[in-house]
Design a protein around this motif. Sequence first.
Motif, short mmCIF file in Angstrom:
data_model
loop_
_atom_site.label_atom_id
_atom_site.label_comp_id
_atom_site.label_asym_id
_atom_site.label_seq_id
_atom_site.Cartn_x
_atom_site.Cartn_y
_atom_site.Cartn_z
N PHE A 87 -0.32 2.89 -15.27
CA PHE A 87 0.58 3.94 -14.81
C PHE A 87 1.47 4.38 -15.94
CE2 PHE A 87 -0.68 1.76 -11.02
CZ PHE A 87 -0.74 2.74 -10.05
N LEU A 88 1.80 5.68 -15.95
CA LEU A 88 2.75 6.25 -16.91
C LEU A 88 3.86 6.94 -16.14
CD1 LEU A 88 0.75 8.12 -19.71
CD2 LEU A 88 2.14 6.06 -19.95
N ALA A 89 5.10 6.56 -16.45
CA ALA A 89 6.26 7.20 -15.83
C ALA A 89 7.01 7.96 -16.92
CB ALA A 89 7.17 6.15 -15.20
N GLU A 90 7.26 9.24 -16.67
CA GLU A 90 7.93 10.06 -17.68
C GLU A 90 9.41 9.72 -17.76
OE1 GLU A 90 8.12 14.65 -19.26
OE2 GLU A 90 7.26 14.24 -17.29
N ARG A 91 9.89 9.54 -18.97
CA ARG A 91 11.30 9.34 -19.27
C ARG A 91 11.74 10.48 -20.19
NH1 ARG A 91 10.35 6.10 -15.55
NH2 ARG A 91 10.71 3.87 -15.69
N THR A 92 13.00 10.50 -20.54
CA THR A 92 13.53 11.59 -21.36
C THR A 92 12.79 11.77 -22.68
OG1 THR A 92 15.71 11.22 -20.41
CG2 THR A 92 15.62 12.52 -22.43
N ASP A 93 12.61 10.69 -23.43
CA ASP A 93 12.01 10.81 -24.76
C ASP A 93 10.72 10.03 -24.92
OD1 ASP A 93 13.06 8.25 -24.76
OD2 ASP A 93 13.79 8.35 -26.82
N HIS A 94 10.18 9.49 -23.84
CA HIS A 94 8.95 8.71 -23.92
C HIS A 94 8.33 8.59 -22.53
CE1 HIS A 94 11.89 5.65 -22.64
NE2 HIS A 94 10.87 4.99 -22.13
N PHE A 95 7.17 7.97 -22.50
CA PHE A 95 6.56 7.57 -21.23
C PHE A 95 6.63 6.05 -21.15
CE2 PHE A 95 4.50 11.74 -21.18
CZ PHE A 95 4.51 12.04 -19.83
N TYR A 96 6.92 5.56 -19.96
CA TYR A 96 6.93 4.12 -19.72
C TYR A 96 5.57 3.73 -19.15
CZ TYR A 96 8.00 -0.50 -18.06
OH TYR A 96 7.98 -1.85 -17.86
N LEU A 97 4.92 2.78 -19.78
CA LEU A 97 3.62 2.31 -19.38
C LEU A 97 3.79 1.05 -18.54
CD1 LEU A 97 0.42 2.39 -21.27
CD2 LEU A 97 1.16 0.11 -20.64
N GLY A 98 3.24 1.07 -17.33
CA GLY A 98 3.40 -0.08 -16.46
C GLY A 98 2.14 -0.41 -15.69
N VAL B 8 0.85 -1.20 0.00
CA VAL B 8 0.00 0.00 0.00
C VAL B 8 0.88 1.25 0.00
CG1 VAL B 8 -1.65 1.33 1.37
CG2 VAL B 8 -2.01 -1.12 1.01
N GLU B 9 1.93 1.24 0.79
CA GLU B 9 2.80 2.42 0.90
C GLU B 9 3.54 2.69 -0.41
OE1 GLU B 9 4.39 5.84 1.92
OE2 GLU B 9 2.86 4.78 3.08
N ASN B 10 4.19 1.69 -1.01
CA ASN B 10 4.93 2.01 -2.25
C ASN B 10 3.99 2.21 -3.44
OD1 ASN B 10 4.55 -0.68 -3.17
ND2 ASN B 10 6.60 -1.30 -2.54
N LEU B 11 2.78 1.70 -3.35
CA LEU B 11 1.78 2.01 -4.39
C LEU B 11 1.33 3.47 -4.26
CD1 LEU B 11 0.22 0.88 -6.76
CD2 LEU B 11 -1.49 0.02 -5.15
N ARG B 12 1.20 3.94 -3.05
CA ARG B 12 0.88 5.35 -2.81
C ARG B 12 2.00 6.23 -3.40
NH1 ARG B 12 -0.34 4.89 2.21
NH2 ARG B 12 -2.58 4.86 1.89
N GLU B 13 3.26 5.84 -3.19
CA GLU B 13 4.40 6.57 -3.74
C GLU B 13 4.39 6.53 -5.27
OE1 GLU B 13 7.73 4.69 -1.86
OE2 GLU B 13 7.22 5.50 0.12
N LYS B 14 4.03 5.38 -5.83
CA LYS B 14 3.95 5.24 -7.29
C LYS B 14 2.89 6.19 -7.85
CE LYS B 14 3.56 1.56 -10.77
NZ LYS B 14 4.89 1.76 -11.33
N CYS B 15 1.76 6.28 -7.18
CA CYS B 15 0.69 7.18 -7.63
C CYS B 15 1.14 8.64 -7.57
CB CYS B 15 -0.56 6.98 -6.78
SG CYS B 15 -1.45 5.45 -7.13
N ALA B 16 1.97 8.99 -6.60
CA ALA B 16 2.45 10.37 -6.48
C ALA B 16 3.52 10.68 -7.52
CB ALA B 16 3.01 10.60 -5.07
N ALA B 17 4.31 9.69 -7.91
CA ALA B 17 5.44 9.92 -8.81
C ALA B 17 5.08 9.76 -10.28
CB ALA B 17 6.57 8.95 -8.47
N GLU B 18 4.00 9.06 -10.57
CA GLU B 18 3.63 8.76 -11.95
C GLU B 18 2.21 9.24 -12.22
OE1 GLU B 18 4.31 4.58 -12.72
OE2 GLU B 18 6.24 4.63 -11.68
N ILE B 19 1.82 9.17 -13.48
CA ILE B 19 0.45 9.46 -13.86
C ILE B 19 -0.32 8.15 -13.76
CG2 ILE B 19 -1.09 10.25 -15.70
CD1 ILE B 19 1.39 11.72 -16.89
N ALA B 20 -1.39 8.15 -13.00
CA ALA B 20 -2.20 6.95 -12.83
C ALA B 20 -3.58 7.16 -13.41
CB ALA B 20 -2.31 6.60 -11.34
N PHE B 21 -4.06 6.16 -14.12
CA PHE B 21 -5.42 6.16 -14.64
C PHE B 21 -6.14 4.96 -14.06
CE2 PHE B 21 -3.04 8.38 -17.93
CZ PHE B 21 -3.86 9.46 -18.19
#
Length: 144
Positions: A56-67, A30-43
């Motif tokens: 989840f989408l995590a911003e990278r230099t030239d793309h977004f990483y979808l996880g 629950v705690e690291n999922l909360r951190e993931k939601c704060a650091a990434e874009i969550a739908f």
Amino acid sequence: MEELLDLIMRAFAYMDGVIDPPSSAHRLTVENLREKCAAEIAFVALEGERLVGCVFLAERTDHFYLGKLAVDPSYQGRGTGRLLLKAAEEAAVAGGKPRIELQTRVELTANQTAFAQMGFVETGRSAHAGFDRPTSITMRKALA
């Protein structure tokens, strides 16, 4: 967060005993999922008030990483995953990134096929630490 974690674990359960090493979903709390939601874009996808999907989408230099694209097993096959992917693609374009990247496991050939049908192409293979063979496939999709 508990409901989100439960959704991810149920959606990824079919991988248990199929992929090696086990899914990183098992390391979520629950705690690291909360951190993931704060650091990434969550739908999330809702059916009424019921949580039925997430990505989840995590911003990278030239793309977004979808996880952690996850759909409740009882809702799979209804287009929920495609809707979540569409939202992620729109966010990536709005964020000025021309590509989305993801990783899927070598053993999950149905996932590879599904992502290919949605416009992703394989761009590489990699091995988790301690493995002498590829365990993951990197796939990218160019966005308009």
